[in-house]
Design a protein around this motif. Structure first.
Motif, PDB file in Angstrom:
ATOM      1  N   ASP A  28       0.887  -1.168   0.000  1.00  0.00           N
ATOM      2  CA  ASP A  28       0.000   0.000   0.000  1.00  0.00           C
ATOM      3  C   ASP A  28       0.922   1.214   0.000  1.00  0.00           C
ATOM      4  OD1 ASP A  28      -1.806   2.019   0.366  1.00  0.00           O
ATOM      5  OD2 ASP A  28      -2.844   1.098   2.065  1.00  0.00           O
ATOM      6  N   ALA A  29       1.066   1.825  -1.172  1.00  0.00           N
ATOM      7  CA  ALA A  29       2.111   2.835  -1.363  1.00  0.00           C
ATOM      8  C   ALA A  29       1.792   4.171  -0.717  1.00  0.00           C
ATOM      9  CB  ALA A  29       2.369   3.027  -2.866  1.00  0.00           C
ATOM     10  N   THR A  30       0.531   4.406  -0.425  1.00  0.00           N
ATOM     11  CA  THR A  30       0.101   5.660   0.215  1.00  0.00           C
ATOM     12  C   THR A  30      -0.883   5.278   1.312  1.00  0.00           C
ATOM     13  OG1 THR A  30      -1.441   5.863  -1.655  1.00  0.00           O
ATOM     14  CG2 THR A  30       0.524   7.231  -1.723  1.00  0.00           C
ATOM     15  N   MET A  51       3.277  -1.230   4.273  1.00  0.00           N
ATOM     16  CA  MET A  51       2.572   0.057   4.322  1.00  0.00           C
ATOM     17  C   MET A  51       3.589   1.187   4.217  1.00  0.00           C
ATOM     18  SD  MET A  51      -0.499   0.010   7.117  1.00  0.00           S
ATOM     19  CE  MET A  51       0.669   0.284   8.444  1.00  0.00           C
ATOM     20  N   VAL A  52       3.377   2.079   3.244  1.00  0.00           N
ATOM     21  CA  VAL A  52       4.311   3.179   3.011  1.00  0.00           C
ATOM     22  C   VAL A  52       3.566   4.505   3.108  1.00  0.00           C
ATOM     23  CG1 VAL A  52       5.892   4.235   1.335  1.00  0.00           C
ATOM     24  CG2 VAL A  52       5.708   1.735   1.489  1.00  0.00           C
ATOM     25  N   ASP A  53       4.164   5.478   3.770  1.00  0.00           N
ATOM     26  CA  ASP A  53       3.638   6.846   3.732  1.00  0.00           C
ATOM     27  C   ASP A  53       4.793   7.811   3.971  1.00  0.00           C
ATOM     28  OD1 ASP A  53       0.457   7.886   3.870  1.00  0.00           O
ATOM     29  OD2 ASP A  53       1.991   9.373   4.388  1.00  0.00           O
ATOM     30  N   ARG A  54       4.767   8.932   3.257  1.00  0.00           N
ATOM     31  CA  ARG A  54       5.833   9.934   3.396  1.00  0.00           C
ATOM     32  C   ARG A  54       5.645  10.790   4.643  1.00  0.00           C
ATOM     33  NH1 ARG A  54       4.797  13.978  -1.705  1.00  0.00           N
ATOM     34  NH2 ARG A  54       6.655  14.992  -0.835  1.00  0.00           N
ATOM     35  N   ASP A  55       4.435  10.811   5.175  1.00  0.00           N
ATOM     36  CA  ASP A  55       4.109  11.619   6.347  1.00  0.00           C
ATOM     37  C   ASP A  55       4.183  10.736   7.596  1.00  0.00           C
ATOM     38  OD1 ASP A  55       2.887  13.105   8.397  1.00  0.00           O
ATOM     39  OD2 ASP A  55       1.565  14.134   6.997  1.00  0.00           O
ATOM     40  N   LEU A  59       1.641   7.687   8.912  1.00  0.00           N
ATOM     41  CA  LEU A  59       2.082   6.302   9.054  1.00  0.00           C
ATOM     42  C   LEU A  59       1.763   5.784  10.455  1.00  0.00           C
ATOM     43  CD1 LEU A  59       3.452   3.994   7.555  1.00  0.00           C
ATOM     44  CD2 LEU A  59       5.635   4.758   8.499  1.00  0.00           C
ATOM     45  N   GLU A  60       1.923   6.627  11.470  1.00  0.00           N
ATOM     46  CA  GLU A  60       1.574   6.217  12.829  1.00  0.00           C
ATOM     47  C   GLU A  60       0.076   5.938  12.949  1.00  0.00           C
ATOM     48  OE1 GLU A  60       3.438   5.440  15.526  1.00  0.00           O
ATOM     49  OE2 GLU A  60       5.077   5.569  14.061  1.00  0.00           O
ATOM     50  N   ARG A  61      -0.736   6.751  12.298  1.00  0.00           N
ATOM     51  CA  ARG A  61      -2.184   6.533  12.330  1.00  0.00           C
ATOM     52  C   ARG A  61      -2.544   5.230  11.629  1.00  0.00           C
ATOM     53  NH1 ARG A  61      -5.152  11.075  13.798  1.00  0.00           N
ATOM     54  NH2 ARG A  61      -6.950  10.465  12.564  1.00  0.00           N
ATOM     55  N   ALA A  62      -1.869   4.956  10.505  1.00  0.00           N
ATOM     56  CA  ALA A  62      -2.115   3.703   9.786  1.00  0.00           C
ATOM     57  C   ALA A  62      -1.700   2.500  10.636  1.00  0.00           C
ATOM     58  CB  ALA A  62      -1.355   3.699   8.463  1.00  0.00           C
ATOM     59  N   LYS A  63      -0.585   2.620  11.341  1.00  0.00           N
ATOM     60  CA  LYS A  63      -0.118   1.526  12.204  1.00  0.00           C
ATOM     61  C   LYS A  63      -1.124   1.226  13.299  1.00  0.00           C
ATOM     62  CE  LYS A  63       4.246   1.931  13.515  1.00  0.00           C
ATOM     63  NZ  LYS A  63       5.516   2.623  13.868  1.00  0.00           N
ATOM     64  N   LYS A  64      -1.745   2.284  13.859  1.00  0.00           N
ATOM     65  CA  LYS A  64      -2.761   2.075  14.893  1.00  0.00           C
ATOM     66  C   LYS A  64      -3.978   1.357  14.314  1.00  0.00           C
ATOM     67  CE  LYS A  64      -1.480   5.889  17.948  1.00  0.00           C
ATOM     68  NZ  LYS A  64      -1.880   7.193  18.540  1.00  0.00           N
ATOM     69  N   PRO A  74       5.606  -1.480   8.186  1.00  0.00           N
ATOM     70  CA  PRO A  74       5.488  -0.050   7.903  1.00  0.00           C
ATOM     71  C   PRO A  74       6.830   0.550   7.487  1.00  0.00           C
ATOM     72  CG  PRO A  74       5.518  -0.429  10.267  1.00  0.00           C
ATOM     73  CD  PRO A  74       5.577  -1.779   9.632  1.00  0.00           C
ATOM     74  N   ILE A  75       6.806   1.408   6.467  1.00  0.00           N
ATOM     75  CA  ILE A  75       8.012   2.099   6.007  1.00  0.00           C
ATOM     76  C   ILE A  75       7.672   3.577   5.820  1.00  0.00           C
ATOM     77  CG2 ILE A  75       9.744   2.317   4.184  1.00  0.00           C
ATOM     78  CD1 ILE A  75       9.319  -0.610   3.489  1.00  0.00           C
ATOM     79  N   ARG A  76       8.396   4.461   6.521  1.00  0.00           N
ATOM     80  CA  ARG A  76       8.188   5.895   6.290  1.00  0.00           C
ATOM     81  C   ARG A  76       9.077   6.337   5.139  1.00  0.00           C
ATOM     82  NH1 ARG A  76       9.443  10.665   6.111  1.00  0.00           N
ATOM     83  NH2 ARG A  76      11.604  10.378   6.717  1.00  0.00           N
ATOM     84  N   SER A  77       8.433   6.618   4.015  1.00  0.00           N
ATOM     85  CA  SER A  77       9.155   7.007   2.815  1.00  0.00           C
ATOM     86  C   SER A  77       8.159   7.537   1.800  1.00  0.00           C
ATOM     87  CB  SER A  77       9.897   5.792   2.220  1.00  0.00           C
ATOM     88  OG  SER A  77      10.479   6.103   0.971  1.00  0.00           O
ATOM     89  N   ASN A  78       8.637   8.359   0.895  1.00  0.00           N
ATOM     90  CA  ASN A  78       7.840   8.665  -0.285  1.00  0.00           C
ATOM     91  C   ASN A  78       7.807   7.405  -1.142  1.00  0.00           C
ATOM     92  OD1 ASN A  78       6.974   9.657  -2.901  1.00  0.00           O
ATOM     93  ND2 ASN A  78       7.428  11.694  -2.121  1.00  0.00           N
TER      94      ASN A  78
END
Length: 307
Positions: A28-30, A51-55, A59-64, A74-78
């Protein structure tokens, strides 16, 4: 376009494409707030989900949202920066399904405090990655030339009053630099004659869209991300892209066509899939969504000719 939290856009259509490949590794790229991620793991509970998000906040909200779920990475990245090395670090041999949702989460408009909204007073920022220190929307309106502002508003906002608004910005900032989003809202309102205001949206909507795209280089990352992630697909792997305005959809459409012309991919959607009337009634934010899909071809194996 604002996407409602936890209500994934075009859910049945996304799953329809994903099922073609019966995926083991999903990206899930965004990730946003995890709506599509949750949907995908509900459908494919044995799959591994990246799970990827640049913000970092998103990403923390998605992890929850995904707490207690199966194999989630989870990966924090563009998403445009994800490469083979990123996947190898989590033991992923390649991707079977990639989803790129180019919408902006409702969270950014309601709760981020970064000036995405038209409705309340906030700093004129609009960065999706504020920790990196990119130019803010305030930097753009305060220091760009009139021709550069005109280009941004025309190219990224398709705004017919671009030059007039750009000129007003130049004149206004001679007296005081812009710092708040509402200063731009009021300037646009005064720049466009009332009889030419759009019927269904605020007259500053296109200008805010243009500034957000310029600040975050969204269109450049969209094309780069599609090309990079297509190269990480396994044989028969599927990529699905959701866009919300014509600029995004044009990039998805032509990048997919270019990939198909290479002979390594097949476009699965001759026309984009769009939401049903029932979905639009349930989730108004889906009304302009378009979904396109592409599949990586299985190489044709040719026997060597006898000498």
């Amino acid at each position: 376009m604002i996407v409602s939290p936890h209500i994934p856009v075009l859910p049945s259509e996304v799953i329809q494409l994903a099922k073609i490949g019966n995926p083991t590794w999903i990206l899930d790229a965004t990730a946003g707030e995890g709506g599509h991620s949750s949907l995908l793991l509900d459908t494919f509970p044995e799959a591994n989900l990246v799970m990827v998000d640049r913000d970092a906040v998103m990403l923390e909200r998605a992890k929850k949202t995904m707490e207690g779920r199966g194999k989630v990475f989870p990966i924090r990245s563009n998403f445009s920066e994800i490469d083979r090395e990123c996947l190898e670090e989590i033991g992923c041999p390649g991707l079977d399904f990639v989803l790129i949702d180019l919408g902006v989460s409702l969270y950014h408009f309601l709760h981020s405090g970064r000036g995405f909204t038209l409705k309340q007073e906030e700093p004129l920022d609009m960065r999706l990655e504020p920790q990196i220190g990119n130019r803010t929307a305030a930097d753009i309106v305060n220091f760009s030339s009139v021709l550069e502002l005109k280009r941004i508003f025309q190219e990224y906002g398709e705004e017919r009053w671009a030059l007039r608004i750009a000129n007003q910005i130049i004149e206004t900032r001679k007296k005081k630099k812009f710092t708040q989003n509402q200063e731009i809202v009021k300037l646009v309102e005064s720049s466009i004659p009332r009889k030419f205001w759009p019927k269904d949206t605020h007259p500053a909507t296109r200008i805010f869209q243009a500034l957000r795209i310029e600040v975050n280089q969204e269109l450049e990352h969209a094309e780069k991300g599609i090309r990079n992630l297509s190269g990480l697909l396994q044989e028969n792997g599927i990529m699905a892209c959701i866009s919300f305005h014509s600029l995004e959809d044009r990039i998805v459409k032509w990048t997919f066509r270019d990939l198909q012309a290479s002979g390594s991919f097949t476009v699965l959607t001759k026309k984009p899939l769009i939401p049903t009337d029932a979905e639009i009634r349930q989730n108004r934010a889906s009304r302009s969504a378009k979904l396109r899909g592409i599949q990586k071809n299985v190489p044709i194996m040719c026997e060597d000719e006898e000498s």
